[in-house]
Design a protein around this motif. Structure first.
Motif, PDB file in Angstrom:
ATOM      1  N   PRO A 299       0.687  -0.844  -0.230  1.00 59.49           N
ATOM      2  CA  PRO A 299       0.231   0.307   0.043  1.00 59.49           C
ATOM      3  C   PRO A 299       1.086   1.748   0.298  1.00 59.49           C
ATOM      4  O   PRO A 299       0.419   2.282  -0.277  1.00 59.49           O
ATOM      5  N   THR A 300       1.986   1.119   0.198  1.00 55.66           N
ATOM      6  CA  THR A 300       3.058   2.330   0.082  1.00 55.66           C
ATOM      7  C   THR A 300       3.361   2.670  -0.531  1.00 55.66           C
ATOM      8  O   THR A 300       3.544   3.522  -1.248  1.00 55.66           O
ATOM      9  N   GLU A 301       4.109   1.754  -1.308  1.00 60.67           N
ATOM     10  CA  GLU A 301       4.530   2.123  -2.738  1.00 60.67           C
ATOM     11  C   GLU A 301       3.441   2.143  -3.701  1.00 60.67           C
ATOM     12  O   GLU A 301       3.476   3.039  -4.956  1.00 60.67           O
ATOM     13  N   ALA A 302       2.226   1.725  -3.915  1.00 59.02           N
ATOM     14  CA  ALA A 302       0.822   2.308  -4.438  1.00 59.02           C
ATOM     15  C   ALA A 302       0.448   3.780  -4.571  1.00 59.02           C
ATOM     16  O   ALA A 302       0.097   4.469  -5.484  1.00 59.02           O
ATOM     17  N   LYS A 303       1.071   4.407  -3.631  1.00 55.56           N
ATOM     18  CA  LYS A 303       0.971   6.142  -3.713  1.00 55.56           C
ATOM     19  C   LYS A 303       1.852   6.647  -4.488  1.00 55.56           C
ATOM     20  O   LYS A 303       1.897   7.345  -4.771  1.00 55.56           O
ATOM     21  N   ASN A 304       2.793   6.259  -5.251  1.00 59.12           N
ATOM     22  CA  ASN A 304       4.147   6.254  -6.334  1.00 59.12           C
ATOM     23  C   ASN A 304       3.128   6.814  -7.823  1.00 59.12           C
ATOM     24  O   ASN A 304       2.166   6.011  -8.579  1.00 59.12           O
ATOM     25  N   PRO A 305       3.520   7.866  -8.542  1.00 54.85           N
ATOM     26  CA  PRO A 305       2.718   8.183  -9.016  1.00 54.85           C
ATOM     27  C   PRO A 305       2.702   7.826 -10.446  1.00 54.85           C
ATOM     28  O   PRO A 305       2.191   7.452 -11.906  1.00 54.85           O
ATOM     29  N   TYR A 306       4.324   6.924 -10.988  1.00 53.94           N
ATOM     30  CA  TYR A 306       4.811   6.490 -11.667  1.00 53.94           C
ATOM     31  C   TYR A 306       3.940   4.560 -11.960  1.00 53.94           C
ATOM     32  O   TYR A 306       4.198   4.044 -12.568  1.00 53.94           O
ATOM     33  N   ILE A 307       3.659   3.816 -10.095  1.00 51.62           N
ATOM     34  CA  ILE A 307       3.435   2.917 -10.826  1.00 51.62           C
ATOM     35  C   ILE A 307       1.637   2.472 -11.784  1.00 51.62           C
ATOM     36  O   ILE A 307       2.460   1.482 -12.680  1.00 51.62           O
ATOM     37  N   PHE A 308       0.883   3.574 -11.694  1.00 52.46           N
ATOM     38  CA  PHE A 308      -0.209   2.628 -12.776  1.00 52.46           C
ATOM     39  C   PHE A 308       0.177   3.092 -14.352  1.00 52.46           C
ATOM     40  O   PHE A 308      -0.271   2.316 -14.982  1.00 52.46           O
ATOM     41  N   PRO A 309       1.230   4.058 -14.864  1.00 54.09           N
ATOM     42  CA  PRO A 309       1.635   4.067 -15.822  1.00 54.09           C
ATOM     43  C   PRO A 309       2.501   3.013 -17.032  1.00 54.09           C
ATOM     44  O   PRO A 309       1.938   2.403 -17.377  1.00 54.09           O
ATOM     45  N   LEU A 310       3.338   2.330 -15.127  1.00 49.85           N
ATOM     46  CA  LEU A 310       4.138   1.609 -15.562  1.00 49.85           C
ATOM     47  C   LEU A 310       3.294  -0.120 -15.372  1.00 49.85           C
ATOM     48  O   LEU A 310       3.598  -0.806 -16.202  1.00 49.85           O
ATOM     49  N   LEU A 311       2.192  -0.077 -14.295  1.00 50.67           N
ATOM     50  CA  LEU A 311       1.852  -1.707 -14.190  1.00 50.67           C
ATOM     51  C   LEU A 311       0.845  -1.009 -15.769  1.00 50.67           C
ATOM     52  O   LEU A 311       0.663  -2.542 -17.076  1.00 50.67           O
ATOM     53  N   LEU A 312      -0.211  -0.219 -16.901  1.00 49.31           N
ATOM     54  CA  LEU A 312      -0.488  -0.240 -17.927  1.00 49.31           C
ATOM     55  C   LEU A 312       0.519  -0.122 -19.055  1.00 49.31           C
ATOM     56  O   LEU A 312       0.115  -1.795 -20.017  1.00 49.31           O
ATOM     57  N   ALA A 313       1.411   0.354 -19.078  1.00 49.16           N
ATOM     58  CA  ALA A 313       2.576  -0.510 -19.984  1.00 49.16           C
ATOM     59  C   ALA A 313       3.055  -1.952 -19.963  1.00 49.16           C
ATOM     60  O   ALA A 313       2.998  -2.733 -21.125  1.00 49.16           O
ATOM     61  N   GLY A 314       3.088  -2.820 -18.239  1.00 55.70           N
ATOM     62  CA  GLY A 314       3.214  -4.218 -18.279  1.00 55.70           C
ATOM     63  C   GLY A 314       1.738  -5.307 -19.220  1.00 55.70           C
ATOM     64  O   GLY A 314       2.511  -5.824 -19.679  1.00 55.70           O
ATOM     65  N   VAL A 315       1.397  -4.405 -18.363  1.00 56.40           N
ATOM     66  CA  VAL A 315       0.166  -5.237 -19.071  1.00 56.40           C
ATOM     67  C   VAL A 315      -0.087  -5.255 -20.786  1.00 56.40           C
ATOM     68  O   VAL A 315      -0.798  -6.421 -21.423  1.00 56.40           O
ATOM     69  N   PHE A 316      -0.193  -4.330 -21.242  1.00 58.10           N
ATOM     70  CA  PHE A 316      -0.531  -3.524 -22.881  1.00 58.10           C
ATOM     71  C   PHE A 316       0.824  -4.705 -23.807  1.00 58.10           C
ATOM     72  O   PHE A 316       0.539  -5.700 -24.739  1.00 58.10           O
ATOM     73  N   LEU A 317       1.904  -4.673 -23.019  1.00 51.60           N
ATOM     74  CA  LEU A 317       2.998  -5.832 -23.652  1.00 51.60           C
ATOM     75  C   LEU A 317       3.020  -6.690 -23.224  1.00 51.60           C
ATOM     76  O   LEU A 317       2.936  -7.684 -23.812  1.00 51.60           O
ATOM     77  N   PHE A 318       2.438  -7.391 -21.925  1.00 50.80           N
ATOM     78  CA  PHE A 318       2.076  -9.067 -21.457  1.00 50.80           C
ATOM     79  C   PHE A 318       1.226  -9.773 -22.649  1.00 50.80           C
ATOM     80  O   PHE A 318       1.698 -10.475 -22.944  1.00 50.80           O
TER      81      PHE A 318
END
Length: 217
Positions: free
Chosen positions: A88-107
């Motif tokens: 939950p702490t790192e989830a506040k990082n504003p770059y987490i969602f864009p990185l996850l989104l790029a990862g899912v698209f790539l996946f």
């Protein structure tokens, strides 16, 4: 009256993300209304699959729009899982969602290309195209479930683990229906290439999920 400084919180970008994702099915519905109606009843009637499997298959705008909707909401749902269960702490990082989104698209993109490449290897491109179309269609439909779950997790039952579990169960049920449909329709093809089908399951279906689960931890 002094102006009040307002910070751009997580709820703000989640709202923007949900609204942006909703544009894709709205566009799909406005352009492909009859097709959208058939798609909505997919788990209860396979009319959509029977009508469109042979026609346009993977590469059509309706499928693309619903795939983008699904990917965005899948990513947001993964974000909620990560925030609720793991970090939950790192989830506040504003770059987490864009990185996850790029990862899912790539996946999903890499996985789909690898599956189509298998079709070339076995000289069965059309069959693989149809098979992937059916699987992704059910996956795209489950994006609707995840969208609803994301709304609840963002505004009603914030980070509720019960909502996450219910959504995961519904997600699995829909995609299991898709897999059963695929297995029923391609029994002869699968029996012919049974050994390679097992390798396919391990390499392109199970292994990627294990890798993604390890990443979330």
């Amino acid at each position: 009256m002094e102006p009040i400084a307002r910070t751009f919180g997580q709820t703000d970008w989640i709202t923007i993300t949900l609204m942006a994702s909703l544009l894709f099915p709205i566009i799909a519905k406005s352009i492909y209304y009859p097709r959208f109606l058939n798609f909505i009843i997919l788990p209860f009637n396979n009319k959509y699959i029977s009508m469109y499997t042979k026609k346009e298959k993977l590469f059509n705008w309706f499928h693309f729009l619903m795939s983008v909707f699904q990917v965005i909401n899948s990513t947001l749902f993964i974000f909620f899982i990560w925030r609720s269960y793991f970090n939950p702490t790192e989830a506040k990082n504003p770059y987490i969602f864009p990185l996850l989104l790029a990862g899912v698209f790539l996946f999903i993109g890499t996985k789909t290309m690898a599956q189509l490449f298998n079709g070339f290897i076995f000289n069965s491109y059309n069959t693989f195209n149809e098979l992937i179309f059916k699987k992704l269609t059910y996956l795209n439909y489950s994006g609707i479930i995840l969208f609803i779950a994301n709304v609840f997790l963002a505004y009603v039952f914030i980070d509720s683990k019960i909502i996450i579990i219910i959504a995961l169960i519904l997600f699995l049920v829909i995609n299991i229906i898709g897999w059963i449909t695929v297995l029923n329709n391609y029994q002869k093809f699968i029996s012919t290439y049974f050994f390679y089908f097992i390798l396919y399951l391990c390499a392109l279906e199970i292994a990627p999920l294990v890798i993604m689960g390890s990443f979330l931890k």
